[in-house]
Design a protein around this motif. Structure first.
Motif, PDB file in Angstrom:
ATOM      1  N   UNK A 256      10.526 -17.246  -3.049  1.00 27.67           N
ATOM      2  CA  UNK A 256      10.228 -16.316  -3.999  1.00 27.67           C
ATOM      3  C   UNK A 256       8.929 -15.620  -3.784  1.00 27.67           C
ATOM      4  N   UNK A 257       7.766 -16.056  -4.076  1.00 27.59           N
ATOM      5  CA  UNK A 257       6.636 -15.721  -3.056  1.00 27.59           C
ATOM      6  C   UNK A 257       6.713 -14.880  -2.195  1.00 27.59           C
ATOM      7  N   UNK A 258       7.403 -15.147  -1.209  1.00 30.22           N
ATOM      8  CA  UNK A 258       7.370 -14.785  -0.220  1.00 30.22           C
ATOM      9  C   UNK A 258       7.947 -13.689   0.089  1.00 30.22           C
ATOM     10  N   UNK A 259       9.418 -13.553  -0.780  1.00 31.75           N
ATOM     11  CA  UNK A 259      10.341 -12.489  -0.958  1.00 31.75           C
ATOM     12  C   UNK A 259       9.698 -11.195  -1.499  1.00 31.75           C
ATOM     13  N   UNK A 260       8.314 -11.831  -2.413  1.00 37.97           N
ATOM     14  CA  UNK A 260       7.921 -10.989  -2.535  1.00 37.97           C
ATOM     15  C   UNK A 260       6.685  -9.634  -2.397  1.00 37.97           C
ATOM     16  N   UNK A 261       6.376 -10.439  -1.997  1.00 40.72           N
ATOM     17  CA  UNK A 261       5.942 -10.557  -0.253  1.00 40.72           C
ATOM     18  C   UNK A 261       6.003  -9.228  -0.227  1.00 40.72           C
ATOM     19  N   UNK A 262       7.632  -9.456   0.996  1.00 43.30           N
ATOM     20  CA  UNK A 262       7.909  -8.507   1.871  1.00 43.30           C
ATOM     21  C   UNK A 262       8.900  -7.909   1.216  1.00 43.30           C
ATOM     22  N   UNK A 263       9.092  -7.809  -0.664  1.00 39.88           N
ATOM     23  CA  UNK A 263       9.884  -6.627  -0.516  1.00 39.88           C
ATOM     24  C   UNK A 263       8.425  -5.441  -1.183  1.00 39.88           C
ATOM     25  N   UNK A 264       7.620  -5.768  -1.143  1.00 47.12           N
ATOM     26  CA  UNK A 264       6.570  -4.910  -1.576  1.00 47.12           C
ATOM     27  C   UNK A 264       5.420  -4.942  -0.995  1.00 47.12           C
ATOM     28  N   UNK A 265       5.308  -4.604   0.736  1.00 46.01           N
ATOM     29  CA  UNK A 265       3.912  -4.732   1.329  1.00 46.01           C
ATOM     30  C   UNK A 265       3.409  -4.194   1.173  1.00 46.01           C
ATOM     31  N   UNK A 266       3.733  -3.126   0.311  1.00 42.19           N
ATOM     32  CA  UNK A 266       3.008  -1.151   0.560  1.00 42.19           C
ATOM     33  C   UNK A 266       2.035  -1.948  -0.857  1.00 42.19           C
ATOM     34  N   UNK A 267       2.405  -2.801  -1.900  1.00 41.74           N
ATOM     35  CA  UNK A 267       1.343  -3.144  -2.786  1.00 41.74           C
ATOM     36  C   UNK A 267       0.096  -3.822  -2.780  1.00 41.74           C
ATOM     37  N   UNK A 268      -0.988  -3.259  -1.821  1.00 44.54           N
ATOM     38  CA  UNK A 268      -2.151  -3.598  -1.915  1.00 44.54           C
ATOM     39  C   UNK A 268      -2.647  -5.247  -2.777  1.00 44.54           C
TER      40      UNK A 268
END
Length: 212
Positions: free
Chosen positions: A48-60
């Motif tokens: 889940x943590x990795x999925x969220x990272x990849x879903x929002x790559x532009x979130x600084x």
């Protein structure tokens, strides 16, 4: 950020109802099932943590916070896996309860509501895991299991604290708290019911105190 994560449980009440004595009795009756399921839960939490990272790559900054969380979840997975191996238990597939699917279905589709809900659902799952591990750390008849669950409590608290902070920083405390209250009610509903068999007990199987 560090100060916000030091004592997340003092800042917000995640769970709308406590787990039931019946769930604890079932978990203690079939500890090997809960342990196997716990391994699957740790693996899924890393995903889940990795999925969220990849879903929002532009979130600084999101990756810098969630990448260590994912690594820690995998470290927990390895700890549980090692204990299973010492006990001669295989990490076999188990039928999952409807808990995760029910919470995922409550996540709204459009952004930025989807981001808020996704963070809160992840935090709710972490908070319930923390609560149930605390019960097992205190009441399991197995000393080795008490030690394992007790060892994981502090990091589990940091995890749901992190998800709260991600929400509050991006959406504000008022909006975050309001939506958390709604999703916490869904979470309790997902845990309401009675098991047909103790063989169905899982870390997130049904079992909350009615009317709490």
């Amino acid at each position: 950020m560090t100060a916000l994560l030091e004592n997340p449980t003092a800042r917000v009440k995640w769970l709308a109802a406590p787990s039931s004595t019946r769930w604890l009795e079932q978990a203690n009756a079939r500890p090997e099932l809960v342990l196997i399921d716990h391994a699957h839960c740790e693996r899924k939490a890393a995903g889940v943590a990795l999925q969220l990272m990849f879903r929002y790559p532009s979130d600084e900054g999101l990756g810098a916070l969630l990448s260590p969380l994912a690594r820690e979840e995998l470290e927990h997975f390895e700890l549980v896996l090692q204990l299973l191996q010492r006990r001669g238990q295989a990490l076999r597939p188990l039928q999952a309860p409807g808990y995760g699917a029910t919470l995922t279905a409550a996540v709204r589709k459009g952004e930025s509501a989807r981001m808020l809900d996704s963070f809160l659902v992840a935090g709710l799952i972490e908070a319930r895991s923390h609560e149930r591990m605390a019960l097992l750390a205190a009441h399991s008849p197995d000393a080795e299991l008490r030690a394992l669950y007790g060892e994981l409590l502090a990091s589990e608290a940091r995890h749901f604290g992190l998800y709260w902070c991600l929400c509050e920083e991006r959406f504000g405390r008022e909006a975050t708290a309001a939506r958390l209250q709604e999703l916490a009610a869904v979470e309790v509903e997902a845990l309401t019911g009675v098991l047909d068999s103790e063989d169905q007990v899982r870390m997130h199987s049904v079992g909350v105190e009615p009317g709490a």
